[in-house]
Write an enzyme that holds these catalytic residues in place. Structure first.
Site, short mmCIF file in Angstrom:
data_model
loop_
_atom_site.label_atom_id
_atom_site.label_comp_id
_atom_site.label_asym_id
_atom_site.label_seq_id
_atom_site.Cartn_x
_atom_site.Cartn_y
_atom_site.Cartn_z
N SER A 142 0.71 -1.02 -0.06
CA SER A 142 0.00 0.08 0.00
C SER A 142 0.85 1.26 0.10
O SER A 142 2.09 1.10 0.57
CB SER A 142 -0.67 0.12 1.26
OG SER A 142 -1.50 1.30 1.36
N TYR A 157 -1.20 -0.76 10.28
CA TYR A 157 -1.42 -1.40 9.05
C TYR A 157 -0.23 -0.86 7.95
O TYR A 157 0.34 -1.44 7.13
CB TYR A 157 -2.84 -0.53 8.28
CG TYR A 157 -3.07 -0.80 6.98
CD1 TYR A 157 -3.58 -1.91 6.54
CD2 TYR A 157 -2.96 0.48 6.07
CE1 TYR A 157 -3.81 -2.20 5.27
CE2 TYR A 157 -3.25 -0.08 4.71
CZ TYR A 157 -3.68 -1.13 4.22
OH TYR A 157 -4.07 -1.40 2.99
#
Ligand code: NAD
Length: 251
Positions: A142, A157
């Site tokens: 990401s 995350y």
């Protein structure tokens, strides 16, 4: 033109109807691949597989955090198809927590699905890929790994997705002599259910302001890059990170 004619592909976390995995599985199937969708719920995985264009696609229950389940799914598909060519490690979850709010169970949940899951599925297929001297692995990282969050997910995350980048590069290095390629995709802000209903209008406006192309990405934007990395178009690429973010990390 079918870039994946005759290929067999596994995509984890691909049952989510508007998700990146489902869009990737759909594009792979359109390009001639036979696809297995692995997700938590058997019925949802089967329904998603039945929804793909063409015949012969498979939906299986597989919690990627469970090493034995990953191996069982890989073994079942190798036995059924005779070969697996492509693995997309797409399963992932996120939580919008600040540093001090991350509890042990939050850390475990978020890092386990992305990082442990990617490791376990990669381990489950590596002996097969090595034996065949072929294989393409695409891992979902990401932009939040590269820029330290800023969209939705908390620091845990970002850490999980940064871990996925490290795992991608280290496994690419180790598996390159065996003819196996490993690459990462770094999507920016893509409209899927991962943030559905949890992103405030204010957050959305702020995120869009940081994207030079001025729009959220679509699942198809990510699927196109997954197809490139999975197919022979990227035959000389391994250990790369492909940005799919509308220009939000030009540096
Ligand atoms: P999504 O929530 O739509 O789909 C995720 C899927 O993973 C779901 O079907 C879920 O059931 C499945 N899943 C969750 N835990 C699992 C487990 N333990 N085992 C197997 N399957 C599991 O999410 P999405 O937006 O399509 O995201 C796909 C991937 O892309 C994720 O890894 C995510 O972190 C990454 N990503 C998404 C964005 C974005 O903006 N949407 C941006 C960057 C990266």
């Amino acid at each position: 033109m079918g870039l994946l004619n005759g290929k067999f592909a596994i995509v984890t976390g691909a049952a989510s109807p508007r998700g990146l995995g489902k869009a990737t599985a759909t594009l792979f199937a359109q390009h001639g691949a036979t696809v297995a969708i692995l997700d938590l719920d058997a019925d949802q995985a089967a329904a998603a597989a039945a929804d793909l264009p063409g015949e012969g696609h498979v939906g299986l229950a597989c919690n990627v955090v469970d090493k034995a389940a990953c191996q069982a799914a890989a073994d079942e598909l190798i036995a059924k198809w005779g070969a697996v060519d492509i693995l997309v490690n797409n399963a992932g979850i996120t939580q919008p927590l600040k540093l001090m709010d991350i509890m042990p169970e939050n850390y475990d949940a978020v890092t386990d699905v992305s990082l442990r899951g990617t490791l376990y599925m990669t381990q489950a297929l590596t002996p097969h890929f090595r034996e065949r001297k072929a294989g393409s692995i695409v891992n979902l990282s990401s932009v939040s790994a590269q820029r330290g969050g800023g969209i939705f997910g908390g620091p845990h995350y970002s850490a999980a997705k940064a871990g996925v980048l490290g795992l991608t590069k280290a496994s690419a290095r180790e598996l390159a002599p065996d003819g196996v390629r490993v690459n990462a995709l770094c999507p920016g802000f893509i409209a899927t259910d991962i943030t559905a209903g949890k992103l405030t209008e204010e957050m959305r406006t702020q995120v869009l302001a940081g994207i030079p192309m001025g729009r959220a990405g679509t699942a198809e934007d990510v699927a196109g890059c997954a197809l490139f990395l999975a197919s022979d178009l990227s035959a000389y690429c391994t250990g790369t990170e492909v940005d799919v973010n509308g220009g939000s990390l030009i540096h």
